[in-house]
Scaffold this motif. Structure first.
Motif, PDB file in Angstrom:
ATOM      1  N   MET A   1       0.834  -1.200   0.000  1.00 43.80           N
ATOM      2  CA  MET A   1       0.000   0.000   0.000  1.00 43.80           C
ATOM      3  C   MET A   1       0.876   1.260   0.000  1.00 43.80           C
ATOM      4  O   MET A   1       1.955   1.259   0.586  1.00 43.80           O
ATOM      5  CB  MET A   1      -0.893  -0.069   1.239  1.00 43.80           C
ATOM      6  N   ASP A   2       0.406   2.309  -0.638  1.00 46.76           N
ATOM      7  CA  ASP A   2       1.146   3.580  -0.603  1.00 46.76           C
ATOM      8  C   ASP A   2       0.891   4.289   0.723  1.00 46.76           C
ATOM      9  O   ASP A   2      -0.267   4.462   1.116  1.00 46.76           O
ATOM     10  CB  ASP A   2       0.676   4.494  -1.736  1.00 46.76           C
ATOM     11  N   ILE A   3       1.970   4.667   1.381  1.00 46.73           N
ATOM     12  CA  ILE A   3       1.840   5.373   2.658  1.00 46.73           C
ATOM     13  C   ILE A   3       2.587   6.696   2.573  1.00 46.73           C
ATOM     14  O   ILE A   3       3.765   6.740   2.204  1.00 46.73           O
ATOM     15  CB  ILE A   3       2.401   4.528   3.828  1.00 46.73           C
ATOM     16  N   GLU A   4       1.888   7.759   2.888  1.00 46.91           N
ATOM     17  CA  GLU A   4       2.470   9.096   2.903  1.00 46.91           C
ATOM     18  C   GLU A   4       2.585   9.536   4.356  1.00 46.91           C
ATOM     19  O   GLU A   4       1.563   9.656   5.048  1.00 46.91           O
ATOM     20  CB  GLU A   4       1.563  10.087   2.152  1.00 46.91           C
ATOM     21  N   ILE A   5       3.809   9.734   4.831  1.00 50.09           N
ATOM     22  CA  ILE A   5       3.984  10.225   6.207  1.00 50.09           C
ATOM     23  C   ILE A   5       4.162  11.740   6.130  1.00 50.09           C
ATOM     24  O   ILE A   5       5.097  12.243   5.499  1.00 50.09           O
ATOM     25  CB  ILE A   5       5.174   9.550   6.913  1.00 50.09           C
ATOM     26  N   ILE A   6       3.245  12.447   6.767  1.00 51.55           N
ATOM     27  CA  ILE A   6       3.175  13.908   6.661  1.00 51.55           C
ATOM     28  C   ILE A   6       3.615  14.489   8.004  1.00 51.55           C
ATOM     29  O   ILE A   6       2.985  14.241   9.029  1.00 51.55           O
ATOM     30  CB  ILE A   6       1.734  14.320   6.295  1.00 51.55           C
TER      31      ILE A   6
ATOM     32  N   GLU B   1       9.282  -2.109   4.966  1.00 50.70           N
ATOM     33  CA  GLU B   1       9.496  -3.458   4.438  1.00 50.70           C
ATOM     34  C   GLU B   1       8.293  -3.941   3.634  1.00 50.70           C
ATOM     35  O   GLU B   1       8.439  -4.664   2.665  1.00 50.70           O
ATOM     36  CB  GLU B   1       9.736  -4.437   5.586  1.00 50.70           C
ATOM     37  N   GLN B   2       7.126  -3.532   4.071  1.00 51.79           N
ATOM     38  CA  GLN B   2       5.919  -4.057   3.431  1.00 51.79           C
ATOM     39  C   GLN B   2       5.159  -3.060   2.569  1.00 51.79           C
ATOM     40  O   GLN B   2       4.184  -3.424   1.928  1.00 51.79           O
ATOM     41  CB  GLN B   2       4.973  -4.598   4.502  1.00 51.79           C
ATOM     42  N   HIS B   3       5.598  -1.798   2.622  1.00 53.24           N
ATOM     43  CA  HIS B   3       4.819  -0.772   1.917  1.00 53.24           C
ATOM     44  C   HIS B   3       5.740   0.218   1.203  1.00 53.24           C
ATOM     45  O   HIS B   3       6.922   0.307   1.515  1.00 53.24           O
ATOM     46  CB  HIS B   3       3.954   0.006   2.923  1.00 53.24           C
ATOM     47  N   GLN B   4       5.128   0.958   0.276  1.00 53.86           N
ATOM     48  CA  GLN B   4       5.825   2.074  -0.374  1.00 53.86           C
ATOM     49  C   GLN B   4       5.625   3.293   0.512  1.00 53.86           C
ATOM     50  O   GLN B   4       4.506   3.806   0.564  1.00 53.86           O
ATOM     51  CB  GLN B   4       5.180   2.371  -1.731  1.00 53.86           C
ATOM     52  N   VAL B   5       6.664   3.722   1.202  1.00 55.86           N
ATOM     53  CA  VAL B   5       6.492   4.802   2.179  1.00 55.86           C
ATOM     54  C   VAL B   5       7.298   6.029   1.761  1.00 55.86           C
ATOM     55  O   VAL B   5       8.459   5.909   1.361  1.00 55.86           O
ATOM     56  CB  VAL B   5       6.986   4.367   3.579  1.00 55.86           C
ATOM     57  N   LYS B   6       6.683   7.200   1.904  1.00 55.41           N
ATOM     58  CA  LYS B   6       7.424   8.436   1.645  1.00 55.41           C
ATOM     59  C   LYS B   6       7.176   9.420   2.779  1.00 55.41           C
ATOM     60  O   LYS B   6       6.028   9.619   3.185  1.00 55.41           O
ATOM     61  CB  LYS B   6       6.971   9.040   0.304  1.00 55.41           C
ATOM     62  N   ILE B   7       8.257  10.024   3.267  1.00 57.45           N
ATOM     63  CA  ILE B   7       8.122  11.055   4.300  1.00 57.45           C
ATOM     64  C   ILE B   7       8.079  12.425   3.629  1.00 57.45           C
ATOM     65  O   ILE B   7       8.902  12.734   2.761  1.00 57.45           O
ATOM     66  CB  ILE B   7       9.305  11.003   5.287  1.00 57.45           C
TER      67      ILE B   7
ATOM     68  N   LYS C   1     -10.946   8.482   5.732  1.00 62.30           N
ATOM     69  CA  LYS C   1     -11.405   7.432   6.646  1.00 62.30           C
ATOM     70  C   LYS C   1     -10.347   7.181   7.724  1.00 62.30           C
ATOM     71  O   LYS C   1      -9.199   6.836   7.413  1.00 62.30           O
ATOM     72  CB  LYS C   1     -11.629   6.155   5.831  1.00 62.30           C
ATOM     73  N   LYS C   2     -10.761   7.356   8.975  1.00 56.75           N
ATOM     74  CA  LYS C   2      -9.800   7.177  10.079  1.00 56.75           C
ATOM     75  C   LYS C   2      -9.573   5.683  10.321  1.00 56.75           C
ATOM     76  O   LYS C   2     -10.513   4.952  10.610  1.00 56.75           O
ATOM     77  CB  LYS C   2     -10.350   7.826  11.343  1.00 56.75           C
ATOM     78  N   LEU C   3      -8.305   5.261  10.199  1.00 50.86           N
ATOM     79  CA  LEU C   3      -8.017   3.833  10.374  1.00 50.86           C
ATOM     80  C   LEU C   3      -7.838   3.482  11.843  1.00 50.86           C
ATOM     81  O   LEU C   3      -8.255   2.423  12.285  1.00 50.86           O
ATOM     82  CB  LEU C   3      -6.747   3.481   9.592  1.00 50.86           C
ATOM     83  N   LYS C   4      -7.187   4.364  12.604  1.00 47.50           N
ATOM     84  CA  LYS C   4      -6.988   4.140  14.050  1.00 47.50           C
ATOM     85  C   LYS C   4      -7.164   5.451  14.781  1.00 47.50           C
ATOM     86  O   LYS C   4      -6.849   6.522  14.246  1.00 47.50           O
ATOM     87  CB  LYS C   4      -5.558   3.655  14.322  1.00 47.50           C
TER      88      LYS C   4
ATOM     89  N   ASN D   1      -0.531  -4.607  10.953  1.00 47.28           N
ATOM     90  CA  ASN D   1      -0.932  -5.695  10.046  1.00 47.28           C
ATOM     91  C   ASN D   1      -2.253  -5.393   9.352  1.00 47.28           C
ATOM     92  O   ASN D   1      -2.509  -5.894   8.264  1.00 47.28           O
ATOM     93  CB  ASN D   1      -1.046  -7.021  10.804  1.00 47.28           C
ATOM     94  N   GLU D   2      -3.070  -4.569   9.984  1.00 47.33           N
ATOM     95  CA  GLU D   2      -4.355  -4.211   9.371  1.00 47.33           C
ATOM     96  C   GLU D   2      -4.164  -3.443   8.058  1.00 47.33           C
ATOM     97  O   GLU D   2      -5.061  -3.399   7.225  1.00 47.33           O
ATOM     98  CB  GLU D   2      -5.197  -3.362  10.330  1.00 47.33           C
ATOM     99  N   LEU D   3      -2.980  -2.848   7.894  1.00 44.43           N
ATOM    100  CA  LEU D   3      -2.721  -2.096   6.663  1.00 44.43           C
ATOM    101  C   LEU D   3      -2.604  -3.019   5.459  1.00 44.43           C
ATOM    102  O   LEU D   3      -2.792  -2.592   4.330  1.00 44.43           O
ATOM    103  CB  LEU D   3      -1.415  -1.300   6.797  1.00 44.43           C
TER     104      LEU D   3
END
Ligand SMILES: Cc1cc2nc3c(=O)[nH]c(=O)nc-3n(C[C@H](O)[C@H](O)[C@H](O)COP(=O)(O)O)c2cc1C
Length: 147
Positions: free
Chosen positions: A1-6, A27-33, A113-116, A142-144
């Motif tokens: 999943m694509d994850i954007e850390i803002i 390790e499991q996702h495409q992450v960008k800060i 949508k709020k995940l947590k 893991n829910e991601l």
């Protein structure tokens, strides 16, 4: 999943937290800060992880102000976005974690949508804010994989 850390940070505490969370996710996702988040550069659909301290009197840090103001003024549709907020602040202020609360409310209002539920870290109690942030993320990351 694509994850954007803002990231919203003035002296780096929230940035350290963001780096720690990135290490746990990459390790499991495409992450960008994003240290200077620009709305047009953020992927959608994606999971946006907001990691922000609070400054002034409950204010969003300067580096995140353009992004925050864009959301308030342009009211983009964020229904393709899921998100969570890590708010860092000091309980010595009445406006404890005010920026994280405002960002959370704004994203929610724009349809994201709020995940947590928001994590609030009190730096007066947590000398190493990365630690509670890492435990929080480990407990549900893991829910991601399924969302
Ligand atoms: C001038 C100043 C104003 C602050 N105002 C608030 C506030 O209104 N609410 C809050 O929860 N924390 C407040 N804090 C605490 C910061 O959020 C906290 O020190 C945080 O660790 C800073 O992280 P950063 O280095 O990523 O910006 C303030 C700190 C400073 C120095």
């Amino acid at each position: 999943m694509d994850i954007e850390i803002i990231v919203g940070s003035t002296l780096g505490s929230a940035e350290y937290v963001a780096d720690e969370l990135e290490a746990l996710l990459k390790e499991q996702h495409q992450v960008k800060i994003h240290l200077d988040a620009e709305f047009s550069e953020l992927k959608q659909p994606a999971f946006w992880l907001i990691c922000s301290s609070t400054h002034g009197a409950g204010d969003v840090p300067d580096n995140l102000q353009p992004f925050f103001q864009y959301l308030l003024e342009q009211q983009p549709d964020l229904s393709a976005v899921s998100y969570s907020v890590v708010a860092i602040g000091s309980s010595s202020y009445d406006t404890f974690c005010g920026a994280g609360k405002d960002l959370d409310q704004t994203l929610n209002k724009l349809g994201a949508k709020k995940l947590k539920e928001r994590l609030e870290i009190d730096v007066d109690l947590e000398p190493v804010p990365e630690e509670p942030a890492a435990s929080w993320l480990e407990s549900w990351k893991n829910e991601l994989n399924v969302s």
